[in-house]
Scaffold this motif. Structure first.
Motif, PDB file in Angstrom:
ATOM      1  N   GLU A 164      -6.548   0.893  -0.586  1.00 19.16           N
ATOM      2  CA  GLU A 164      -7.259   1.258  -1.807  1.00 19.16           C
ATOM      3  C   GLU A 164      -8.750   1.449  -1.557  1.00 19.16           C
ATOM      4  OE1 GLU A 164      -6.407  -1.478  -4.935  1.00 19.16           O
ATOM      5  OE2 GLU A 164      -4.269  -1.043  -4.902  1.00 19.16           O
ATOM      6  N   TRP A 165      -9.272   0.870  -0.483  1.00 19.44           N
ATOM      7  CA  TRP A 165     -10.694   1.000  -0.157  1.00 19.44           C
ATOM      8  C   TRP A 165     -10.992   2.356   0.483  1.00 19.44           C
ATOM      9  CZ3 TRP A 165      -7.162  -1.613   2.772  1.00 19.44           C
ATOM     10  CH2 TRP A 165      -7.026  -1.215   4.083  1.00 19.44           C
ATOM     11  N   MET A 199       0.842  -1.196   0.000  1.00 21.53           N
ATOM     12  CA  MET A 199       0.000   0.000   0.000  1.00 21.53           C
ATOM     13  C   MET A 199       0.875   1.243   0.000  1.00 21.53           C
ATOM     14  SD  MET A 199      -2.887  -0.802   2.888  1.00 21.53           S
ATOM     15  CE  MET A 199      -2.962  -2.522   3.382  1.00 21.53           C
TER      16      MET A 199
END
Length: 141
Positions: A54-55, A37
């Motif tokens: 990413e969420w 990430m």
């Protein structure tokens, strides 16, 4: 040993790359962003950093252990108003030299039994992260 009621996810994989190269991919923030990430990580004990999921969620982390080319550990915490989603865990990477490269063991511990979604996500996610790590390692000199 006392049963704390907490569960762990463990993933082990052999990589055809030396421990120094695997270590670099685990500790260089630009490389970490490629396989795990986006982050502001630095391998310094006590350093706090953020992993940006990413969420849209952020993980609050702190470096706990740095043993170059051998072991790296950091907290992996996600705050949520919903108890089942709030997670306080520790991720530990252990590197062991092998004849052909490195065995990498990742253990994420601290999942409560009511955190089925987080536990399942980690069980599914870490092998995918390792796949991405392999891609990064393959292209590194």
């Amino acid at each position: 040993m006392t049963d704390t009621g907490l569960r762990a996810v463990v993933v082990e994989r052999d990589f055809d790359h030396p421990p120094e190269k695997v270590w670099r991919a685990l500790t260089d923030p630009d490389l970490v962003a490629e396989w795990l990430m986006k982050n502001d990580f630095r391998p310094e004990v006590g350093r706090t950093f953020t992993l940006k999921g990413e969420w849209g969620g952020d993980l609050d982390c702190e470096v706990l252990t740095v043993e170059p080319h051998r072991r790296l550990a950091y907290s992996w915490n996600f705050d949520s108003d919903q108890a089942a989603f709030a997670l306080k865990s520790v991720v530990t990477f252990t590197l062991s030299p092998t004849e052909g490269g490195t065995r990498l063991r990742m253990e994420q511990e601290g999942f409560r039994h009511d955190q089925k979604q987080a536990y399942g996500g980690a069980r599914a996610g870490w092998p995918q992260f390792f796949d991405a790590l392999e891609q990064v390692l393959t292209r590194l000199p």
